[in-house]
Structures are given as structure tokens and as C-alpha cells.
Design a protein around this motif. Structure first.
Motif, short mmCIF file in Angstrom:
data_model
loop_
_atom_site.label_atom_id
_atom_site.label_comp_id
_atom_site.label_asym_id
_atom_site.label_seq_id
_atom_site.Cartn_x
_atom_site.Cartn_y
_atom_site.Cartn_z
N ARG A 241 8.81 7.62 -10.97
CA ARG A 241 8.44 6.24 -10.67
C ARG A 241 9.47 5.27 -11.24
O ARG A 241 9.85 4.29 -10.59
CB ARG A 241 7.05 5.90 -11.21
CG ARG A 241 5.93 6.22 -10.25
CD ARG A 241 4.62 5.61 -10.70
NE ARG A 241 4.14 6.13 -11.97
CZ ARG A 241 3.45 7.26 -12.11
NH1 ARG A 241 3.14 7.98 -11.06
NH2 ARG A 241 3.05 7.65 -13.30
N ALA A 242 9.93 5.54 -12.45
CA ALA A 242 10.95 4.68 -13.07
C ALA A 242 12.24 4.72 -12.25
O ALA A 242 12.86 3.68 -12.00
CB ALA A 242 11.21 5.12 -14.51
N GLU B 27 0.83 -1.20 0.00
CA GLU B 27 0.00 0.00 0.00
C GLU B 27 0.87 1.26 0.00
O GLU B 27 0.59 2.21 -0.72
CB GLU B 27 -0.92 0.01 1.23
CG GLU B 27 -1.77 1.27 1.31
CD GLU B 27 -2.52 1.41 2.63
OE1 GLU B 27 -3.02 2.51 2.89
OE2 GLU B 27 -2.59 0.42 3.39
N SER B 28 1.92 1.25 0.79
CA SER B 28 2.82 2.41 0.87
C SER B 28 3.48 2.67 -0.48
O SER B 28 3.55 3.82 -0.93
CB SER B 28 3.89 2.19 1.93
OG SER B 28 3.31 2.12 3.20
N ILE B 29 3.94 1.62 -1.12
CA ILE B 29 4.58 1.77 -2.44
C ILE B 29 3.57 2.35 -3.43
O ILE B 29 3.89 3.27 -4.19
CB ILE B 29 5.13 0.41 -2.93
CG1 ILE B 29 6.36 0.03 -2.09
CG2 ILE B 29 5.49 0.47 -4.41
CD1 ILE B 29 6.85 -1.38 -2.32
N SER B 30 2.36 1.84 -3.40
CA SER B 30 1.32 2.32 -4.31
C SER B 30 1.02 3.80 -4.07
O SER B 30 0.89 4.58 -5.02
CB SER B 30 0.06 1.48 -4.12
OG SER B 30 -0.95 1.93 -4.96
N GLU C 256 14.03 1.69 -10.06
CA GLU C 256 15.45 1.36 -10.20
C GLU C 256 16.14 1.36 -8.84
O GLU C 256 16.93 0.47 -8.52
CB GLU C 256 16.12 2.39 -11.13
CG GLU C 256 17.57 2.14 -11.41
CD GLU C 256 18.15 3.23 -12.32
OE1 GLU C 256 19.30 3.63 -12.05
OE2 GLU C 256 17.46 3.67 -13.25
N LEU C 257 15.85 2.35 -8.02
CA LEU C 257 16.44 2.41 -6.68
C LEU C 257 16.01 1.23 -5.83
O LEU C 257 16.82 0.65 -5.10
CB LEU C 257 16.04 3.73 -5.99
CG LEU C 257 16.62 5.01 -6.60
CD1 LEU C 257 15.99 6.24 -5.95
CD2 LEU C 257 18.13 5.03 -6.46
N ARG C 258 14.74 0.85 -5.93
CA ARG C 258 14.24 -0.31 -5.17
C ARG C 258 14.96 -1.58 -5.62
O ARG C 258 15.31 -2.43 -4.79
CB ARG C 258 12.74 -0.47 -5.37
CG ARG C 258 11.91 0.56 -4.64
CD ARG C 258 10.43 0.36 -4.90
NE ARG C 258 9.65 1.43 -4.30
CZ ARG C 258 8.62 2.03 -4.89
NH1 ARG C 258 8.24 1.66 -6.10
NH2 ARG C 258 7.98 2.99 -4.27
N GLU D 85 19.00 -5.84 -4.59
CA GLU D 85 20.23 -6.54 -4.95
C GLU D 85 21.25 -6.47 -3.81
O GLU D 85 21.90 -7.47 -3.50
CB GLU D 85 20.83 -5.94 -6.22
CG GLU D 85 20.04 -6.27 -7.47
CD GLU D 85 20.51 -5.48 -8.69
OE1 GLU D 85 21.50 -4.72 -8.60
OE2 GLU D 85 19.86 -5.63 -9.75
N ARG D 86 21.39 -5.30 -3.19
CA ARG D 86 22.31 -5.16 -2.06
C ARG D 86 21.89 -6.05 -0.89
O ARG D 86 22.72 -6.68 -0.24
CB ARG D 86 22.40 -3.70 -1.61
CG ARG D 86 23.19 -2.81 -2.55
CD ARG D 86 23.49 -1.45 -1.94
NE ARG D 86 22.34 -0.78 -1.37
CZ ARG D 86 21.53 0.07 -2.00
NH1 ARG D 86 21.75 0.35 -3.27
NH2 ARG D 86 20.52 0.63 -1.38
#
Length: 116
Positions: free
Chosen positions: A83-84, A69-72, A88-90, A95-96
Motif C-alpha cells: 500500500r505504501a 471505491e476502486s482504490i479502496s 508512492e506510485l500514485r 506529479e507527472r
């Protein structure tokens, strides 16, 4: 006093476990180890262990729903370009986290040892 201590430990472990498990796709083995340690330390009955499994499962689901919900909601505020970039940051963050998880779960010695 003992009941208050147990309740406090349960609340703390549930909170910590919820965050850790929600962030991990392979949380089940860690969850089981955590539950085994807690069951031993607190001398939990089989019934108590089953109840705690249910509580933890419910908390994981609630946390997952809240995170989605928070992401949305954040995405609704951002422009398409933002958003793009956020996606990418997410992905880089994920990955980290995977890299740290693989080091932690491997043969590398841990820096911090928990005392029982």
C-alpha cells in the motif's frame, strides 16, 4: 440521422470530458471551454447547455466515487508495504500529470490541433 449524430457526439464528449475532468483538479476552465465549443458546434439552446452541465457534473461525481471505491478495494488486497509503495506510485503519477498539464496549458505549441 442528425439526432443520432448529436447523441453520439454527446456520449463521446461526456465520456472524454468525465475522464479528463476527474483527473484534473483545475478542470473547470477546460470544462467551460469544452462546453462553449460544443454549444457553438451543435447550436445548443441555453436549456440544452444547462442540461449538459448537469449531466457532466453528475458523471464527474460518479467517476470520482468509482475511482475512490476502486482504490479502496485495491488497498484492501495489498499488504501495508505494498500500500505504501502504491501510494508512492500514485503520487509520482499525479506529479507527472501535473507537469504535462502545466506544459499543455502554458505557451508551448500543441502537437495536435483539433479541427472544427
Amino acid at each position: 440521422m442528425k439526432k443520432a449524430l448529436i447523441a453520439g457526439l454527446l456520449a463521446l464528449s461526456t465520456g472524454i470530458a468525465t475522464v479528463a475532468f476527474a483527473a484534473s483538479g483545475d478542470a473547470e476552465p477546460r470544462h467551460e471551454r469544452h462546453m462553449e465549443r460544443m454549444a457553438k458546434a451543435l447550436e445548443l439552446t441555453a436549456e440544452q447547455q444547462e442540461q449538459l452541465h448537469g449531466i457532466h457534473a453528475e458523471q464527474r461525481e460518479k467517476h470520482k466515487a468509482l475511482r475512490e471505491e476502486s482504490i479502496s478495494r485495491v488497498d484492501a488486497v495489498l499488504t501495508d508495504e505494498q500500500r505504501a509503495k502504491m501510494a508512492e506510485l500514485r503520487e509520482k503519477r499525479q506529479e507527472r500529470m501535473q507537469e504535462r498539464r502545466s506544459h499543455r496549458d502554458g505557451d508551448r505549441p500543441r502537437k495536435h490541433q483539433h479541427r472544427s
